[in-house]
Design an enzyme around this catalytic site. Structure first.
Site, PDB file in Angstrom:
ATOM      1  N   HIS A   1       7.471   4.716  -5.272  1.00  0.00           N
ATOM      2  CA  HIS A   1       6.832   5.786  -4.918  1.00  0.00           C
ATOM      3  C   HIS A   1       7.586   7.260  -4.982  1.00  0.00           C
ATOM      4  O   HIS A   1       8.695   7.250  -4.129  1.00  0.00           O
ATOM      5  CB  HIS A   1       6.274   5.691  -3.661  1.00  0.00           C
ATOM      6  CG  HIS A   1       5.260   6.969  -3.161  1.00  0.00           C
ATOM      7  ND1 HIS A   1       4.459   6.699  -2.071  1.00  0.00           N
ATOM      8  CD2 HIS A   1       5.489   8.104  -3.036  1.00  0.00           C
ATOM      9  CE1 HIS A   1       3.855   8.019  -1.605  1.00  0.00           C
ATOM     10  NE2 HIS A   1       4.529   9.076  -2.451  1.00  0.00           N
TER      11      HIS A   1
ATOM     12  N   CYS B   1       2.628  12.634  -6.158  1.00  0.00           N
ATOM     13  CA  CYS B   1       3.799  11.654  -6.344  1.00  0.00           C
ATOM     14  C   CYS B   1       2.830  10.532  -7.396  1.00  0.00           C
ATOM     15  O   CYS B   1       1.910  10.452  -7.540  1.00  0.00           O
ATOM     16  CB  CYS B   1       3.857  10.956  -5.082  1.00  0.00           C
ATOM     17  SG  CYS B   1       4.671  12.057  -3.860  1.00  0.00           S
TER      18      CYS B   1
ATOM     19  N   THR C   1       0.871  -1.162   0.104  1.00  0.00           N
ATOM     20  CA  THR C   1      -0.005   0.057   0.139  1.00  0.00           C
ATOM     21  C   THR C   1       0.968   1.305  -0.020  1.00  0.00           C
ATOM     22  O   THR C   1       2.241   1.222   0.478  1.00  0.00           O
ATOM     23  CB  THR C   1      -0.911   0.051   1.159  1.00  0.00           C
ATOM     24  OG1 THR C   1      -0.261   0.158   2.491  1.00  0.00           O
ATOM     25  CG2 THR C   1      -1.847  -1.185   1.429  1.00  0.00           C
TER      26      THR C   1
END
Length: 182
Positions: free
Chosen positions: A52, A35, A29
């Site tokens: 990420h 982003c 997750t």
């Protein structure tokens, strides 16, 4: 014969991180605003991963302590991590998430992040098979790296609205229930 329950192993990544897995029960997750997260896998090797990143980045202009948050650095780390885990470059497929315009400004950082990620995939010959980018809302992403299944929950202040994740060619019904891609 009784059913065997398997415990799902949840991993949360934050800005500047990437994660690679080859176990079926792993779900990763992350929460995104402007982003971008690239979810990339090799379906035949049974390995996948996610990153990420905050900004596209240019390695010639980035200080070494900032490189870990940059797309150019994290995309390379993710692809190399997948290859080291048995993936083959020609079989890689990707979904992109994030890139929202969360702040009113002249520069749309989210849009630049998405454009960078799409260009990276194109330049590296990695198939872009779906995801959800842009808009004005942040997202919570759940990704199962081995199966390629992805789910997003759009964030609007304190209220969370679930929306389906759809492949590019599919029609989008924003009022539909949850849709999971495999």
């Amino acid at each position: 014969m009784s059913a065997v329950a398997t415990k799902e192993n949840r991993v949360h990544i934050i800005q500047g991180e990437f994660f690679v897995a080859s176990e079926q029960n792993v779900m990763v997750t992350t929460i995104l605003g402007s982003c971008v997260a690239a979810c990339i896998r090799d379906p035949l090797a049974g390995v996948g991963g996610i990153n990420h990143f905050l900004l596209p980045g240019n390695t010639s202009r980035v200080k070494s302590d900032e490189a870990e948050r940059m797309g150019v650095h994290l995309m390379e780390l993710l692809v190399n991590g997948l290859l080291k885990s048995g993936a083959r470059r020609e079989r890689l497929e990707a979904k992109l998430f994030g890139g929202a315009k969360t702040v009113r400004a002249h520069t749309d950082i989210g849009k630049h992040n998405v454009e960078f990620a799409e260009r990276f995939l194109r330049d590296e010959g990695i198939a872009h098979i779906g995801g959800s980018t842009g808009g004005l809302q942040g997202r919570r992403i759940q990704y199962w790296p081995v199966s390629g299944r992805a789910r997003q929950i759009l964030l609007t202040g304190t209220l969370q609205v679930e929306r389906p994740v759809v492949a590019p060619a599919a029609a989008v019904d924003t009022h539909a229930g949850e849709l999971e891609l495999f």
